[in-house]
Design an enzyme around this catalytic site. Structure first.
Site, PDB file in Angstrom:
ATOM      1  N   LYS A 203       0.839  -1.205   0.000  1.00 30.01           N
ATOM      2  CA  LYS A 203       0.000   0.000   0.000  1.00 30.01           C
ATOM      3  C   LYS A 203       0.873   1.254   0.000  1.00 30.01           C
ATOM      4  CE  LYS A 203      -3.563   2.322   2.746  1.00 30.01           C
ATOM      5  NZ  LYS A 203      -4.563   2.221   3.799  1.00 30.01           N
ATOM      6  N   GLU A 209      10.481  -4.607   4.735  1.00 24.77           N
ATOM      7  CA  GLU A 209      10.644  -5.998   4.308  1.00 24.77           C
ATOM      8  C   GLU A 209      10.305  -6.156   2.827  1.00 24.77           C
ATOM      9  OE1 GLU A 209       8.914  -4.788   6.901  1.00 24.77           O
ATOM     10  OE2 GLU A 209       8.566  -6.318   8.426  1.00 24.77           O
ATOM     11  N   GLY A 262      -5.005  -2.055   4.721  1.00 25.24           N
ATOM     12  CA  GLY A 262      -4.216  -3.200   4.267  1.00 25.24           C
ATOM     13  C   GLY A 262      -4.928  -4.525   4.498  1.00 25.24           C
ATOM     14  N   ARG A 263      -5.446  -4.717   5.693  1.00 30.82           N
ATOM     15  CA  ARG A 263      -6.075  -6.004   6.025  1.00 30.82           C
ATOM     16  C   ARG A 263      -7.466  -6.154   5.422  1.00 30.82           C
ATOM     17  NH1 ARG A 263      -4.987  -2.599  10.056  1.00 30.82           N
ATOM     18  NH2 ARG A 263      -6.686  -1.781  11.348  1.00 30.82           N
ATOM     19  N   GLU A 348      -5.112  -6.846  14.545  1.00 28.04           N
ATOM     20  CA  GLU A 348      -4.591  -5.527  14.172  1.00 28.04           C
ATOM     21  C   GLU A 348      -5.731  -4.503  14.189  1.00 28.04           C
ATOM     22  OE1 GLU A 348      -2.719  -4.256  10.166  1.00 28.04           O
ATOM     23  OE2 GLU A 348      -0.974  -4.769  11.361  1.00 28.04           O
ATOM     24  N   HIS A 379      -5.130 -33.568  16.807  1.00 33.62           N
ATOM     25  CA  HIS A 379      -3.986 -34.350  17.287  1.00 33.62           C
ATOM     26  C   HIS A 379      -2.874 -33.442  17.791  1.00 33.62           C
ATOM     27  CE1 HIS A 379      -5.912 -37.888  15.512  1.00 33.62           C
ATOM     28  NE2 HIS A 379      -6.288 -37.037  14.578  1.00 33.62           N
ATOM     29  N   LYS A 489       8.798  -0.746  14.243  1.00 32.87           N
ATOM     30  CA  LYS A 489       9.402  -0.407  12.942  1.00 32.87           C
ATOM     31  C   LYS A 489      10.498   0.649  13.135  1.00 32.87           C
ATOM     32  CE  LYS A 489       5.272  -0.999  10.029  1.00 32.87           C
ATOM     33  NZ  LYS A 489       4.302  -0.309   9.173  1.00 32.87           N
TER      34      LYS A 489
HETATM   35  O1  F6P Z   1       2.051  -4.226   9.875  1.00 29.80           O
HETATM   36  C1  F6P Z   1       1.640  -2.955   9.607  1.00 29.80           C
HETATM   37  C2  F6P Z   1       1.164  -2.764   8.203  1.00 29.80           C
HETATM   38  O2  F6P Z   1       1.038  -1.408   7.977  1.00 29.80           O
HETATM   39  C3  F6P Z   1      -0.143  -3.493   7.901  1.00 29.80           C
HETATM   40  O3  F6P Z   1      -1.252  -2.821   8.346  1.00 29.80           O
HETATM   41  C4  F6P Z   1      -0.052  -3.623   6.431  1.00 29.80           C
HETATM   42  O4  F6P Z   1      -0.982  -4.548   5.949  1.00 29.80           O
HETATM   43  C5  F6P Z   1       1.382  -4.060   6.295  1.00 29.80           C
HETATM   44  O5  F6P Z   1       2.082  -3.289   7.258  1.00 29.80           O
HETATM   45  C6  F6P Z   1       1.981  -3.881   4.941  1.00 29.80           C
HETATM   46  O6  F6P Z   1       1.969  -2.548   4.528  1.00 29.80           O
HETATM   47  P1  F6P Z   1       2.179  -2.145   3.021  1.00 29.80           P
HETATM   48  O7  F6P Z   1       1.065  -2.729   2.218  1.00 29.80           O
HETATM   49  O8  F6P Z   1       2.154  -0.642   3.004  1.00 29.80           O
HETATM   50  O9  F6P Z   1       3.500  -2.675   2.586  1.00 29.80           O
END
Ligand code: F6P
Length: 520
Positions: A203, A209, A262-263, A348, A379, A489
């Site tokens: 987003k 990462e 995002g979610r 979240e 199990h 972060k």
């Molecule tokens: O973990 C925090 C967060 O902002 C989530 O809400 C989001 O889904 C994720 O990081 C990834 O963010 P992005 O889509 O901006 O890479």
């Protein structure tokens, strides 16, 4: 109308009272219980009769929903008001899957036309890739997509792919979320760069990462294909400038807006890889199923409203009976990532400790969620569900009819799902042998999908999204921000600088020792 505080007091008293009656005995006391507590919506049958509420308990829960203003809040959500109060944003994931011409507005500005434009571009792209009309840098058709993203840019598409992927896909789909280089290395292993499409999903297009993985994957493409390898990239993001700066051709960038959390984004451009690898018709049906649940949620009175009732059952356990953990257990291997998807959606969204106004909340909020798939977990951790000291409610999810070809084992799977729910509730007294005593009276919901189709999966996703929203309204919290992820972060960036030779910052002795031990 009752005020919310008074309605909470009534609910908590009702829950205490209901705790004195065994759930199984409520069926005798309430002959109409099953018909009252089973709701059918959008291909899902939701059975809440094994929840611990009596008729009076449910009435108290519904009164709470009314007193908390769930209907008015729902109207504000669909009207595109700034329900994400801390970021002054709408939360309009429903606009993504509404049929053309839906006319949604975010903060008073029309959004549906732009949604439809992106949707049409996604469709054209998906169809052209599948037809071999859009090709890689060297003119070969794409055979594999590597989807790079994390959190909401990963969990939804990953869950949907596992749920719906063909046994022998025309285009395979692999996911990379973790910055652990092992994740990307495994995803790329054995792939031919010429036939691999790398889809970067973020987003913000700034997530550490994802950008690290995207940079490494682009390097992998360039190593084989040179700079032309950029033709094997695509992206989904709200940050179009950053996508361009990264080298992704504009016609391969699919946008969405800040009112998509995002979610809540799986049906936006974030779902691009699924749209390509599953085919557009599948993705459109997923959207249609979610849209059907949106309509159900929007138009159905509270007492028959599936997301509302599911939220109330969870809140009854969480707040009325003090149960902080819940299991989500699909008896469908294809839904094996549902719990991990819901961990972000629920925890979240609703793992919050202050109200919309910034005051400390008056009562506990989100439950911790875990689960994988039955029968495997029977199990593993089910022992604790049956005989542990804590009562852990379960959401069972089962699929009535499976379509996996010649293997006919579905009755065994379904028998286990039904039996587990029954065993948890009924128990089995054994005064003579305490180790074999099952106390029972352990609640569950049972969601039965007629079939696992794109449509019913879409409905299931929207069911939980709206359930989370209703809970947020009851708890008076902002379900659409996630400030709690920020501190870690920031500190990670600082620690990384120190690991790479930067000057030491102020840390507690434990942290300082770890940095000292691990720095270059
Ligand atoms: O973990 C925090 C967060 O902002 C989530 O809400 C989001 O889904 C994720 O990081 C990834 O963010 P992005 O889509 O901006 O890479």
């Amino acid at each position: 109308m009752t005020n919310p505080a008074a309605a909470w007091t009534v609910l908590e008293a009702a829950a205490r009272k209901d705790a004195q009656t065994r759930i199984v005995d409520l069926f005798t006391a309430e002959p109409d219980r099953l018909e009252r507590l089973v709701v059918e919506a959008c291909g899902l049958r939701l059975d809440l009769s094994k929840q611990p509420w009596s008729r009076a308990g449910l009435a108290a829960a519904l009164d709470l929903a009314a007193a908390a203003g769930v209907e008015a809040a729902r109207d504000r959500l669909f009207a595109g008001e700034a329900v994400n109060v801390t970021e002054n944003r709408a939360a309009l994931h429903m606009a993504l899957r509404a049929p053309d011409g839906a006319g949604f507005q975010a903060l008073g500005k029309p959004v549906s036309d732009a949604v439809e434009t992106v949707r049409n571009r996604m469709r054209a792209f998906a169809e052209a890739v599948r037809a071999g009309e859009i090709l890689g840098a060297t003119g070969k058709p794409f055979r594999t997509i590597v989807h790079i993203g994390i959190g909401g840019s990963d969990l939804g598409p990953r869950m949907v792919w596992r749920a719906l992927k063909p046994l022998e896909p025309q285009i395979a789909l692999r996911f990379v979320g973790n910055v652990d280089p092992s994740d990307l290395a495994q995803a790329l292993a054995g792939l031919d760069p010429e036939t691999t499409l790398v889809v970067v999903v973020s987003k913000t297009f700034t997530t550490q990462e994802t950008m690290a993985n995207a940079t490494a994957a682009r390097g992998w493409l360039h190593a084989f294909l040179g700079p032309d390898g950029d033709a094997n990239l695509a992206a989904a993001s709200t940050n179009l400038e950053a996508c361009a700066a990264f080298g992704i051709p504009a016609e391969r960038v699919f946008g969405f807006e800040d009112w998509v959390g995002g979610r809540y984004s799986v049906m936006s451009a974030v779902g691009l890889s699924c749209a390509v690898a599953l085919g557009w018709d599948v993705f459109a049906a997923l959207q249609a199923g979610a849209a059907a649940m949106d309509d159900h949620f929007r138009a159905t009175p509270l007492a028959a409203n599936a997301p509302v009732l599911l939220a109330l059952a969870h809140v009854f356990n969480r707040n009325g009976l003090g149960r902080p953990v819940r299991v989500v257990e699909p008896y469908a291997e294809r839904l094996g990532l549902l719990a991990s998807y819901l961990q972000q959606l629920e925890m979240e969204s609703n793992g919050k400790r202050v109200t919309l106004a910034g005051e400390p909340v008056a009562r506990a909020t989100a439950t911790a969620v875990f689960g994988n798939s039955g029968t495997n977990d029977q199990h593993a951790f089910f022992q604790m569900l049956h005989q542990g000291t804590d009562v852990i409610p379960v959401d069972f999810v089962a699929v009535a009819r499976a379509d996996e070809g010649p293997i006919r084992q579905q009755p065994i799977l379904l028998a286990n799902a039904i039996a587990q729910a029954e065993a948890l509730m009924a128990g089995s007294p054994n005064a003579a042998e305490p180790h074999r005593h099952f106390p029972g009276d352990r609640p569950s919901s049972f969601i039965l999908m007629d079939r696992l189709t794109p449509k019913t999966l879409g409905a299931l996703i929207a069911l939980y999204e709206h359930k989370v929203f209703v809970e947020g309204v009851l708890w008076d919290i902002c379900s659409f921000d996630q400030w709690g992820v920020e501190l870690g972060k920031t500190l990670a960036t600082r620690v990384l600088g120190e690991l790479q030779g930067g000057s030491a910052g102020a840390h507690d002795p434990s942290t300082a020792a770890l940095i000292e031990r691990l720095k270059d």
